[in-house]
Design a protein around this motif. Structure first.
Motif, PDB file in Angstrom:
ATOM      1  N   ASP A 203      20.087  -2.045   8.179  1.00 59.31           N
ATOM      2  CA  ASP A 203      20.975  -1.767   7.363  1.00 59.31           C
ATOM      3  C   ASP A 203      21.857  -2.060   7.403  1.00 59.31           C
ATOM      4  O   ASP A 203      22.751  -2.486   6.775  1.00 59.31           O
ATOM      5  CB  ASP A 203      20.767   0.055   6.713  1.00 59.31           C
ATOM      6  CG  ASP A 203      19.030   0.631   6.043  1.00 59.31           C
ATOM      7  OD1 ASP A 203      18.822   1.272   6.309  1.00 59.31           O
ATOM      8  OD2 ASP A 203      18.357  -0.244   5.926  1.00 59.31           O
ATOM      9  N   ARG A 204      22.728  -1.999   8.526  1.00 58.73           N
ATOM     10  CA  ARG A 204      24.002  -2.391   8.490  1.00 58.73           C
ATOM     11  C   ARG A 204      23.835  -3.997   8.563  1.00 58.73           C
ATOM     12  O   ARG A 204      25.200  -4.246   8.369  1.00 58.73           O
ATOM     13  CB  ARG A 204      24.463  -1.720  10.265  1.00 58.73           C
ATOM     14  CG  ARG A 204      25.276  -0.472  10.519  1.00 58.73           C
ATOM     15  CD  ARG A 204      25.398   0.279  12.068  1.00 58.73           C
ATOM     16  NE  ARG A 204      24.936  -0.263  13.282  1.00 58.73           N
ATOM     17  CZ  ARG A 204      23.977   0.208  13.331  1.00 58.73           C
ATOM     18  NH1 ARG A 204      23.964   1.462  13.032  1.00 58.73           N
ATOM     19  NH2 ARG A 204      23.229  -0.688  14.988  1.00 58.73           N
TER      20      ARG A 204
ATOM     21  N   ILE B 182      22.557  -6.184   6.552  1.00 56.28           N
ATOM     22  CA  ILE B 182      22.088  -6.429   5.856  1.00 56.28           C
ATOM     23  C   ILE B 182      23.590  -6.145   4.487  1.00 56.28           C
ATOM     24  O   ILE B 182      23.861  -6.864   3.513  1.00 56.28           O
ATOM     25  CB  ILE B 182      21.078  -5.974   4.800  1.00 56.28           C
ATOM     26  CG1 ILE B 182      20.374  -4.856   4.495  1.00 56.28           C
ATOM     27  CG2 ILE B 182      19.890  -6.516   5.266  1.00 56.28           C
ATOM     28  CD1 ILE B 182      19.271  -4.339   3.895  1.00 56.28           C
ATOM     29  N   ALA B 183      23.628  -4.651   4.936  1.00 56.27           N
ATOM     30  CA  ALA B 183      25.200  -4.434   4.384  1.00 56.27           C
ATOM     31  C   ALA B 183      26.422  -4.826   4.546  1.00 56.27           C
ATOM     32  O   ALA B 183      27.083  -5.648   4.210  1.00 56.27           O
ATOM     33  CB  ALA B 183      25.466  -2.799   4.402  1.00 56.27           C
ATOM     34  N   ALA B 184      26.429  -5.686   6.234  1.00 60.60           N
ATOM     35  CA  ALA B 184      27.771  -6.644   6.457  1.00 60.60           C
ATOM     36  C   ALA B 184      27.238  -8.181   5.069  1.00 60.60           C
ATOM     37  O   ALA B 184      28.311  -9.035   4.689  1.00 60.60           O
ATOM     38  CB  ALA B 184      28.175  -6.892   7.962  1.00 60.60           C
TER      39      ALA B 184
ATOM     40  N   GLY C  66      17.583   0.232  -3.749  1.00 60.30           N
ATOM     41  CA  GLY C  66      18.606   0.720  -2.330  1.00 60.30           C
ATOM     42  C   GLY C  66      19.149  -0.425  -1.193  1.00 60.30           C
ATOM     43  O   GLY C  66      20.100  -0.351  -0.467  1.00 60.30           O
ATOM     44  N   ASN C  67      19.114  -1.935  -1.412  1.00 61.70           N
ATOM     45  CA  ASN C  67      19.043  -2.718  -1.019  1.00 61.70           C
ATOM     46  C   ASN C  67      19.982  -3.772  -1.092  1.00 61.70           C
ATOM     47  O   ASN C  67      20.221  -4.131  -2.655  1.00 61.70           O
ATOM     48  CB  ASN C  67      17.893  -3.331  -0.286  1.00 61.70           C
ATOM     49  CG  ASN C  67      17.791  -4.903   0.352  1.00 61.70           C
ATOM     50  OD1 ASN C  67      19.059  -5.309   0.625  1.00 61.70           O
ATOM     51  ND2 ASN C  67      16.955  -5.023   0.836  1.00 61.70           N
ATOM     52  N   PRO C  68      21.152  -3.587  -0.740  1.00 62.43           N
ATOM     53  CA  PRO C  68      22.408  -4.634  -1.078  1.00 62.43           C
ATOM     54  C   PRO C  68      22.264  -5.569  -1.718  1.00 62.43           C
ATOM     55  O   PRO C  68      22.920  -6.537  -2.168  1.00 62.43           O
ATOM     56  CB  PRO C  68      23.495  -4.810  -0.678  1.00 62.43           C
ATOM     57  CG  PRO C  68      22.664  -3.896   0.722  1.00 62.43           C
ATOM     58  CD  PRO C  68      21.062  -2.933   0.397  1.00 62.43           C
TER      59      PRO C  68
ATOM     60  N   THR D 225      19.885   4.798  -8.065  1.00 63.50           N
ATOM     61  CA  THR D 225      19.560   4.529  -7.263  1.00 63.50           C
ATOM     62  C   THR D 225      20.719   2.391  -7.446  1.00 63.50           C
ATOM     63  O   THR D 225      21.308   2.421  -6.304  1.00 63.50           O
ATOM     64  CB  THR D 225      18.201   3.483  -6.268  1.00 63.50           C
ATOM     65  OG1 THR D 225      17.463   5.397  -6.441  1.00 63.50           O
ATOM     66  CG2 THR D 225      18.459   3.172  -4.911  1.00 63.50           C
ATOM     67  N   MET D 226      20.291   1.779  -8.003  1.00 66.55           N
ATOM     68  CA  MET D 226      20.879   0.603  -7.521  1.00 66.55           C
ATOM     69  C   MET D 226      22.247   0.357  -8.271  1.00 66.55           C
ATOM     70  O   MET D 226      23.221   0.463  -7.362  1.00 66.55           O
ATOM     71  CB  MET D 226      20.631  -0.243  -8.890  1.00 66.55           C
ATOM     72  CG  MET D 226      21.340  -1.336  -9.498  1.00 66.55           C
ATOM     73  SD  MET D 226      21.073  -2.290 -10.793  1.00 66.55           S
ATOM     74  CE  MET D 226      22.264  -1.406 -11.594  1.00 66.55           C
TER      75      MET D 226
ATOM     76  N   THR E 287      24.145   2.534  -4.933  1.00 68.26           N
ATOM     77  CA  THR E 287      24.192   0.865  -4.152  1.00 68.26           C
ATOM     78  C   THR E 287      25.373   0.339  -4.493  1.00 68.26           C
ATOM     79  O   THR E 287      25.443  -0.726  -4.136  1.00 68.26           O
ATOM     80  CB  THR E 287      22.712   0.597  -4.255  1.00 68.26           C
ATOM     81  OG1 THR E 287      21.878   0.500  -3.490  1.00 68.26           O
ATOM     82  CG2 THR E 287      23.113  -0.962  -2.951  1.00 68.26           C
TER      83      THR E 287
ATOM     84  N   GLN F  37      28.461  -0.912  -1.774  1.00 69.16           N
ATOM     85  CA  GLN F  37      29.322  -1.789  -0.933  1.00 69.16           C
ATOM     86  C   GLN F  37      29.924  -2.121  -2.709  1.00 69.16           C
ATOM     87  O   GLN F  37      30.752  -3.130  -1.461  1.00 69.16           O
ATOM     88  CB  GLN F  37      27.411  -2.563  -1.784  1.00 69.16           C
ATOM     89  CG  GLN F  37      27.469  -4.179  -0.641  1.00 69.16           C
ATOM     90  CD  GLN F  37      27.115  -3.386   0.837  1.00 69.16           C
ATOM     91  OE1 GLN F  37      26.530  -2.441   0.986  1.00 69.16           O
ATOM     92  NE2 GLN F  37      27.854  -4.855   1.390  1.00 69.16           N
ATOM     93  N   PHE F  38      30.413  -2.291  -3.517  1.00 64.50           N
ATOM     94  CA  PHE F  38      31.153  -3.300  -4.183  1.00 64.50           C
ATOM     95  C   PHE F  38      32.317  -2.508  -4.914  1.00 64.50           C
ATOM     96  O   PHE F  38      33.011  -3.300  -5.453  1.00 64.50           O
ATOM     97  CB  PHE F  38      29.711  -4.451  -4.984  1.00 64.50           C
ATOM     98  CG  PHE F  38      29.572  -5.711  -4.724  1.00 64.50           C
ATOM     99  CD1 PHE F  38      28.426  -5.148  -4.698  1.00 64.50           C
ATOM    100  CD2 PHE F  38      29.808  -6.210  -3.160  1.00 64.50           C
ATOM    101  CE1 PHE F  38      26.938  -5.574  -3.944  1.00 64.50           C
ATOM    102  CE2 PHE F  38      28.823  -6.603  -2.235  1.00 64.50           C
ATOM    103  CZ  PHE F  38      27.610  -6.778  -3.271  1.00 64.50           C
TER     104      PHE F  38
ATOM    105  N   GLN G  56      24.891   7.533   1.232  1.00 60.43           N
ATOM    106  CA  GLN G  56      25.354   6.094   1.358  1.00 60.43           C
ATOM    107  C   GLN G  56      26.567   6.222   1.249  1.00 60.43           C
ATOM    108  O   GLN G  56      27.807   5.920   1.498  1.00 60.43           O
ATOM    109  CB  GLN G  56      25.006   5.086   1.480  1.00 60.43           C
ATOM    110  CG  GLN G  56      23.652   4.779   2.694  1.00 60.43           C
ATOM    111  CD  GLN G  56      22.435   3.592   2.630  1.00 60.43           C
ATOM    112  OE1 GLN G  56      23.140   2.965   1.348  1.00 60.43           O
ATOM    113  NE2 GLN G  56      22.516   3.530   3.424  1.00 60.43           N
TER     114      GLN G  56
END
Lengths: 410, 329
Positions: free
Chosen positions: A132-133, A135-137, A226-228, B272-273, B276, B280-281, B315
């Motif tokens: 996760d770290r 893919i986040a980066a 949840g996957n960026p 969830t999207m 995230t 993230q952004f 998160q």
């Protein structure tokens, strides 16, 4: 009494990252209070037991044998004493700064210093946190198409391809390319190391929605909400096209095995044929971005694929002791003719050299190669020769600050 | 005759018989050896010389499996050896050869093409062959060839795909696949066609790929906003709309994402999207100060039914409440 320990000869916490290669350190007495002088004080450096975290080994000099503990005499006037630290092979860190060095005088702990044994690992075996770290980066670097990743995408196109493919510099160029990307990722999250996709083995954890994604019937990669990486964008278009021609859950790609790759030849001129197979075959085991040079770097899996290519080179280097650029078998200088510019040992490499026009491509995206506090090499404008001694075996100063989980230092 | 002499004679006879037997079965054994060797190259222990691999790959009497396995180990020989290259091009274009072998040939040639400098002399012939098989009777061959051509920016391939979208009778690929490939080299001329497909999609995949192609089209901003807010649209097209708005209207997107998190009737997938996306952004300053959003995220973290929503909330909290160290755990 207190002591000051500097890893990578720096007090900057961003320098506290080591690989398997010996890393120069210093220790000194920062406050001698409570210690009767004038004789130096004896201290012992050792790992604090920490379960599954990283462990280090110590050396007094580059040529001394590594040991789990190190006894040093520290002058009370604060003069520094040098020594070396390296990750203990087989015990890399799992989280940032989980390797703890204790400095003891008898039963008393005078001080501690944390560091991370930061190693490139098999992507299929990462912990959830490591994955996760990473893919986040990566998603941050891409920043939905607006981030620094655009330079990395633009370094790998048809225009730049002769700098990187089809000649002796293929492996050094890609090693520099990966290192540059990895250091940019580490500027976002210093705990990140580029993982490798071991393409000759099944990697179901890599090809999952929580990691590199699973394609639908069209080859459009799908991720968990949840996957960026679901926000990945290149060339103005969101998404990743990747259509595997093999069963990613149960099989490796259609490539020759690792053993066969390492047996291609004991000199570099033969070994570099791995560019066609398994490297090219790994790319063309997919339809979509990965299968063509001008689009391959649009898929983040590209960097895991090439990390494995680089690992294979590193493994071959160790197997055959091919780190020294002065040895003809370590590289293919194609004497007496020489290679195309950019592929000879003394040549600087595009795009980091900023040279455009003539025999070089028309543009040079990305600027110089990223610096690191963990290693001074290869410098902002690396030469081909600078990429061979990546673990600093010939010269400790040449180490590049990375290592692989299954390739020891020596 | 002494026992020793008898033993010596027996050994000689045995050797002669073995040699005779070996001659009879030598051709079958050679075939088996080449198949086994080719398989071993992929399975584990050795790399077969490329000439032996080519003999297997080019032999119509060999099984498809043996031939495709042999093709994998050709490597750069696919272009370095002009006879091998010429033979591969013939096989590629030969519709009488099995599709599996032809696709293996295509993969071998494409793998060799990664060695740009070495492949340079072969490239024109290769590209010509790709354009020819772009109209192949076999769908999979057409799909792969057109994909390779579009990734190289081939104008003729682009024309073929657009013609197929405008006139289905001329289509070489289904519309969703044609749109996906057109996105490799987005030209503004394709936008009106893509918008028409979004309005009247032949199927869901085509709509999705048309939206993906429109993601850089500023004139489609309102379209993406409408789709993102429409709960009757599928999750994937709403997600593409969110992705498109990040570059077309980033501040508006943060508002929409916030609204979706606050909306109790929004789907867990989109919540969830959104979490995230914001984690993230998002605008860190604004989000850290957004008390109403923070309360809602905390509630989701503690009581959402969806595990994915809870993780997304965690998160978010980790970044905007506890600070950056928390996500190192």
């Amino acid at each position: 009494m207190s002591v000051e320990l500097r890893i990578n000869n720096s007090s900057d916490p961003r320098a506290r990252y080591v690989s398997w290669a010996p890393t120069p350190c210093t220790i000194r007495v920062s406050s001698p209070v409570g210690i009767p002088g004038p004789s130096p004080v004896t201290v012992v450096l050792q790992n604090r037991a920490n379960g599954t975290g990283g462990q280090v080994v110590f050396r007094t000099t580059l040529t001394s044998a590594p040991a789990a503990t190190l006894t040093l005499q520290l002058p009370l006037d604060g003069a520094s004493v040098s020594f070396f630290v390296a990750g203990r092979f087989g015990q890399p860190s799992v989280t940032d700064q989980d390797a703890i060095i204790e400095v003891r005088r008898g039963a008393t702990v005078l001080g501690t210093a944390t560091c991370m044994v930061r190693i490139r690992k098999n992507a299929n075996a990462l912990t959830t946190g490591e994955r996760d770290r990473f893919i986040a980066a990566l998603a941050t670097l891409n920043n939905q198409g607006a981030g620094r990743f655009v330079d990395f995408r633009n370094m790998h196109t048809n225009a730049g391809s002769p700098e990187a493919h089809g000649a002796a510099g293929f492996l050094p160029w890609h090693r520099a390319y990966l290192l540059d990307l990895e250091r940019e990722l580490q500027a976002i999250d210093a705990s990140v190391a580029l993982p490798y996709w071991r393409f000759d083995q099944p990697a179901p954890n890599v090809f999952s929605r929580g990691f590199m994604g699973v394609p639908d019937n069209l080859g459009t990669v799908q991720f968990t909400p949840g996957n960026p990486l679901q926000f990945w964008r290149t060339d103005g278009v969101p998404g990743i096209n990747r259509r595997p021609f093999f069963n990613t859950a149960t099989a490796g790609a259609s490539v020759i095995s690792e053993a066969a790759t390492l047996a291609l030849g004991t000199n570099y001129a033969r070994f570099r044929n791995m560019e066609g197979s398994p490297h090219g075959s790994a790319h063309t085991s997919f339809g979509g971005f990965l299968s063509s040079i001008p689009t391959a770097a649009r898929d983040p899996l590209f960097f895991l694929l090439h990390c494995n290519v680089d690992r294979l080179w590193g493994k071959w280097q160790r197997q055959n002791a091919r780190f020294d650029a002065a040895q003809p078998t370590s590289y293919d200088s194609n004497l007496p003719t020489g290679n195309r510019i950019g592929h000879n040992l003394p040549d600087t490499m595009w795009p980091w050299n900023g040279v455009t026009g003539g025999q070089r491509p028309p543009t040079a995206p990305g600027g110089t190669l990223a610096a690191s506090l963990s290693a001074t090499a290869p410098g902002p404008q690396p030469r081909v020769r600078d990429m061979l001694d990546y673990q600093g075996i010939v010269s400790n100063l040449a180490r590049l600050g990375f290592g692989y989980d299954d390739v020891p230092f020596a | 005759m002494t026992a020793r002499k008898r033993a010596k004679k027996t050994a000689k006879t045995t050797k002669r018989s073995a040699k005779k037997g070996a001659t009879k079965t030598s051709s079958a054994a050679a075939t088996k050896r080449s198949k086994t060797a080719a398989k071993r190259a992929v399975a584990g222990t050795e790399v077969v010389g490329y000439k032996a691999a080519w003999r297997v790959a080019n032999n119509a009497k060999q099984s498809d499996d043996a031939r495709t396995t042999a093709l994998i180990s050709l490597g750069s020989a696919a272009c370095d050896d002009s006879d091998v290259f010429a033979g591969l091009i013939v096989l590629l274009r030969d519709t009488a050869t099995s599709l599996a072998v032809r696709l293996g040939v295509l993969a071998a040639l494409q793998a060799a093409s990664f060695s740009t400098i070495r492949f340079a002399a072969c490239r024109p012939t290769y590209m010509t062959a790709l354009r020819a098989v772009a109209k192949d009777p076999a769908f999979e061959m057409r799909q792969r060839a057109l994909g390779l051509l579009m990734r190289e920016g081939d104008g003729r391939a682009q024309t073929m795909l657009i013609e197929g979208l405008e006139n289905p009778a001329k289509a070489l690929l289904p519309p969703e696949k044609a749109l996906q490939l057109l996105a490799y080299d987005v030209k503004s001329e394709a936008y009106p066609l893509a918008r028409r497909i979004v309005e009247r999609p032949p199927n869901a995949d085509a709509k999705r790929e048309a939206l993906r192609l429109l993601a850089a089209d500023a004139k489609s901003t309102k379209l993406f906003e409408r789709i993102l807010r429409d709960k009757s649209e599928t999750g994937d097209v709403r997600q593409i709309s969110a992705a498109a708005l990040q570059s077309l209207a980033p501040e508006a997107l943060q508002t929409y994402a916030r609204d979706m998190v606050l909306d109790h009737a929004e789907s867990p997938e989109l919540q969830t999207m959104s979490l995230t996306l914001l984690t993230q952004f998002g605008d860190a300053d604004a989000l850290t100060k957004d008390a109403r959003l923070g309360e809602r995220v905390a509630a989701l973290h503690s009581s959402a039914d969806s595990h994915a929503v809870k993780q997304g909330a965690e998160q978010f909290i980790g970044k905007y409440t506890r600070g950056s160290d928390a996500d190192r755990a």
